[in-house]
Design a protein around this motif. Structure first.
Motif, PDB file in Angstrom:
ATOM      1  N   THR A  79       0.852  -1.282   0.031  1.00  0.00           N
ATOM      2  CA  THR A  79      -0.088   0.037  -0.051  1.00  0.00           C
ATOM      3  C   THR A  79       0.825   1.243   0.137  1.00  0.00           C
ATOM      4  O   THR A  79       2.037   1.333   0.324  1.00  0.00           O
ATOM      5  N   THR A  80       0.318   2.250  -0.486  1.00  0.00           N
ATOM      6  CA  THR A  80       1.165   3.557  -0.639  1.00  0.00           C
ATOM      7  C   THR A  80       0.757   4.729   0.140  1.00  0.00           C
ATOM      8  O   THR A  80       1.602   5.794   0.479  1.00  0.00           O
ATOM      9  N   LYS A  81      -0.257   4.651   0.969  1.00  0.00           N
ATOM     10  CA  LYS A  81      -0.587   5.526   2.111  1.00  0.00           C
ATOM     11  C   LYS A  81      -1.598   4.915   3.230  1.00  0.00           C
ATOM     12  O   LYS A  81      -1.939   3.869   2.720  1.00  0.00           O
ATOM     13  N   GLU A  82      -1.801   5.667   4.163  1.00  0.00           N
ATOM     14  CA  GLU A  82      -2.828   5.178   5.104  1.00  0.00           C
ATOM     15  C   GLU A  82      -4.289   5.278   4.409  1.00  0.00           C
ATOM     16  O   GLU A  82      -4.463   6.105   3.709  1.00  0.00           O
ATOM     17  N   ILE A  83      -4.854   4.148   5.013  1.00  0.00           N
ATOM     18  CA  ILE A  83      -6.183   4.091   4.177  1.00  0.00           C
ATOM     19  C   ILE A  83      -7.367   4.687   4.922  1.00  0.00           C
ATOM     20  O   ILE A  83      -7.249   4.513   6.145  1.00  0.00           O
ATOM     21  N   GLU A  84      -8.066   5.462   4.504  1.00  0.00           N
ATOM     22  CA  GLU A  84      -9.133   6.201   5.252  1.00  0.00           C
ATOM     23  C   GLU A  84     -10.575   5.642   4.757  1.00  0.00           C
ATOM     24  O   GLU A  84     -10.938   5.553   3.673  1.00  0.00           O
ATOM     25  N   LYS A 142     -14.457   5.974   4.520  1.00  0.00           N
ATOM     26  CA  LYS A 142     -15.130   6.802   4.117  1.00  0.00           C
ATOM     27  C   LYS A 142     -16.774   6.502   4.269  1.00  0.00           C
ATOM     28  O   LYS A 142     -16.973   5.095   3.921  1.00  0.00           O
ATOM     29  N   GLU A 143     -17.887   7.278   4.057  1.00  0.00           N
ATOM     30  CA  GLU A 143     -19.174   6.854   3.877  1.00  0.00           C
ATOM     31  C   GLU A 143     -19.741   7.502   2.793  1.00  0.00           C
ATOM     32  O   GLU A 143     -19.851   8.852   2.935  1.00  0.00           O
ATOM     33  N   SER A 144     -20.363   6.910   1.979  1.00  0.00           N
ATOM     34  CA  SER A 144     -21.237   7.693   0.926  1.00  0.00           C
ATOM     35  C   SER A 144     -22.453   8.244   1.506  1.00  0.00           C
ATOM     36  O   SER A 144     -23.068   7.797   2.589  1.00  0.00           O
ATOM     37  N   SER A 145     -23.051   8.981   0.778  1.00  0.00           N
ATOM     38  CA  SER A 145     -24.343   9.648   1.259  1.00  0.00           C
ATOM     39  C   SER A 145     -25.566   8.708   1.338  1.00  0.00           C
ATOM     40  O   SER A 145     -26.465   9.208   2.178  1.00  0.00           O
ATOM     41  N   ASN A 146     -25.466   7.657   0.544  1.00  0.00           N
ATOM     42  CA  ASN A 146     -26.513   6.533   1.085  1.00  0.00           C
ATOM     43  C   ASN A 146     -26.031   5.652   2.202  1.00  0.00           C
ATOM     44  O   ASN A 146     -26.719   4.526   2.543  1.00  0.00           O
ATOM     45  N   GLY A 147     -24.885   5.947   2.930  1.00  0.00           N
ATOM     46  CA  GLY A 147     -24.520   5.185   3.931  1.00  0.00           C
ATOM     47  C   GLY A 147     -23.442   3.933   3.980  1.00  0.00           C
ATOM     48  O   GLY A 147     -23.156   3.151   4.664  1.00  0.00           O
ATOM     49  N   THR A 148     -23.223   3.746   2.705  1.00  0.00           N
ATOM     50  CA  THR A 148     -22.385   2.670   2.220  1.00  0.00           C
ATOM     51  C   THR A 148     -20.844   3.119   2.641  1.00  0.00           C
ATOM     52  O   THR A 148     -20.270   4.210   2.239  1.00  0.00           O
ATOM     53  N   LYS A 149     -20.184   2.210   3.404  1.00  0.00           N
ATOM     54  CA  LYS A 149     -18.773   2.466   3.705  1.00  0.00           C
ATOM     55  C   LYS A 149     -17.848   1.896   2.632  1.00  0.00           C
ATOM     56  O   LYS A 149     -18.187   1.030   1.727  1.00  0.00           O
ATOM     57  N   TYR A 150     -16.705   2.882   2.296  1.00  0.00           N
ATOM     58  CA  TYR A 150     -15.982   2.730   1.188  1.00  0.00           C
ATOM     59  C   TYR A 150     -14.566   3.088   1.388  1.00  0.00           C
ATOM     60  O   TYR A 150     -14.407   3.978   2.343  1.00  0.00           O
ATOM     61  N   ILE A 151     -13.661   2.467   0.730  1.00  0.00           N
ATOM     62  CA  ILE A 151     -12.198   3.084   0.782  1.00  0.00           C
ATOM     63  C   ILE A 151     -11.549   3.164  -0.682  1.00  0.00           C
ATOM     64  O   ILE A 151     -12.171   2.449  -1.390  1.00  0.00           O
ATOM     65  N   ASN A 152     -10.725   4.212  -0.736  1.00  0.00           N
ATOM     66  CA  ASN A 152      -9.809   3.993  -2.054  1.00  0.00           C
ATOM     67  C   ASN A 152      -8.456   4.083  -1.717  1.00  0.00           C
ATOM     68  O   ASN A 152      -8.166   4.696  -0.834  1.00  0.00           O
ATOM     69  N   PHE A 153      -7.670   3.257  -2.224  1.00  0.00           N
ATOM     70  CA  PHE A 153      -6.205   3.554  -2.090  1.00  0.00           C
ATOM     71  C   PHE A 153      -5.563   2.592  -3.176  1.00  0.00           C
ATOM     72  O   PHE A 153      -6.027   2.289  -4.164  1.00  0.00           O
ATOM     73  N   SER A 154      -4.330   2.729  -3.164  1.00  0.00           N
ATOM     74  CA  SER A 154      -3.567   2.318  -4.193  1.00  0.00           C
ATOM     75  C   SER A 154      -2.283   1.252  -3.858  1.00  0.00           C
ATOM     76  O   SER A 154      -1.894   1.083  -2.483  1.00  0.00           O
ATOM     77  N   VAL A 155      -2.188   0.225  -4.643  1.00  0.00           N
ATOM     78  CA  VAL A 155      -1.146  -0.766  -4.339  1.00  0.00           C
ATOM     79  C   VAL A 155      -0.202  -0.698  -5.515  1.00  0.00           C
ATOM     80  O   VAL A 155      -0.076  -0.426  -6.592  1.00  0.00           O
ATOM     81  N   VAL A 156       1.316  -0.770  -5.145  1.00  0.00           N
ATOM     82  CA  VAL A 156       2.309  -0.563  -5.842  1.00  0.00           C
ATOM     83  C   VAL A 156       2.812  -1.838  -6.094  1.00  0.00           C
ATOM     84  O   VAL A 156       2.987  -2.721  -5.154  1.00  0.00           O
ATOM     85  N   THR A 157       3.167  -2.235  -7.257  1.00  0.00           N
ATOM     86  CA  THR A 157       3.907  -3.394  -7.717  1.00  0.00           C
ATOM     87  C   THR A 157       5.049  -3.074  -8.374  1.00  0.00           C
ATOM     88  O   THR A 157       5.132  -2.062  -9.274  1.00  0.00           O
ATOM     89  N   ARG A 158       6.143  -4.210  -8.515  1.00  0.00           N
ATOM     90  CA  ARG A 158       7.247  -4.138  -9.198  1.00  0.00           C
ATOM     91  C   ARG A 158       7.075  -5.001 -10.393  1.00  0.00           C
ATOM     92  O   ARG A 158       6.769  -6.416 -10.196  1.00  0.00           O
ATOM     93  N   ARG A 159       7.546  -4.681 -11.614  1.00  0.00           N
ATOM     94  CA  ARG A 159       7.736  -5.443 -12.792  1.00  0.00           C
ATOM     95  C   ARG A 159       8.682  -6.478 -12.379  1.00  0.00           C
ATOM     96  O   ARG A 159       9.776  -6.311 -11.859  1.00  0.00           O
ATOM     97  N   GLU A 160       8.743  -7.691 -13.330  1.00  0.00           N
ATOM     98  CA  GLU A 160      10.091  -8.673 -13.287  1.00  0.00           C
ATOM     99  C   GLU A 160      11.001  -8.264 -13.892  1.00  0.00           C
ATOM    100  O   GLU A 160      12.072  -9.084 -13.840  1.00  0.00           O
TER     101      GLU A 160
END
Length: 129
Positions: free
Chosen positions: A10-15, A17-35
């Motif tokens: 992971t590239t940062k702390e994950i926060e 969040k809650e949408s206007s209809n009450g659904t919990k969600y997160i957005n984050f990124s994953v870094v991978t290395r090519r072979e």
């Protein structure tokens, strides 16, 4: 079949969040290395946008920290949007359906209990004092 599997960090702390209809969600990124490396021998990294919803989002936000090595699986989703200049754009994101934590939990600073030692009784009569 639309399935993506990644092992990365992971590239940062994950926060959470809650949408206007009450659904919990997160957005984050994953870094991978090519072979393979570039022509100068440098490693090549790719950053993958990811999201998760509901209970899975809550679990990930509670247990995954910046830099943690994880396995994620999900499906690739394309979104269309219009930017500030009025141009239509597309973005790709992986909607996560499965996660595995690939590293043990980090030390929290709380001392762990010491294992019991096997103590052999000593005969006081044989002591030199």
């Amino acid at each position: 079949m639309n399935r993506v599997e990644l092992i990365g960090r992971t590239t940062k702390e994950i926060e959470l969040k809650e949408s206007s209809n009450g659904t919990k969600y997160i957005n984050f990124s994953v870094v991978t290395r090519r072979e393979y490396t570039d022509k100068d021998g440098n490693e090549i990294a790719d950053f993958h946008a990811c999201s998760a919803f509901g209970k899975l989002a809550e679990v990930i936000s509670q247990h995954v920290k910046n830099g943690d090595k994880i396995y994620v699986a999900g499906e690739l989703v394309y979104d269309e949007y219009t930017n500030d200049k009025g141009e239509k754009r597309k973005s790709a994101k992986i909607t996560i359906s499965k996660i595995e934590f690939l590293e043990p939990k980090k030390d929290t600073g709380v001392p762990k209990s010491q294992p019991k030692q096997d103590l052999t009784p000593i005969d006081d009569d044989n002591l030199p004092f």
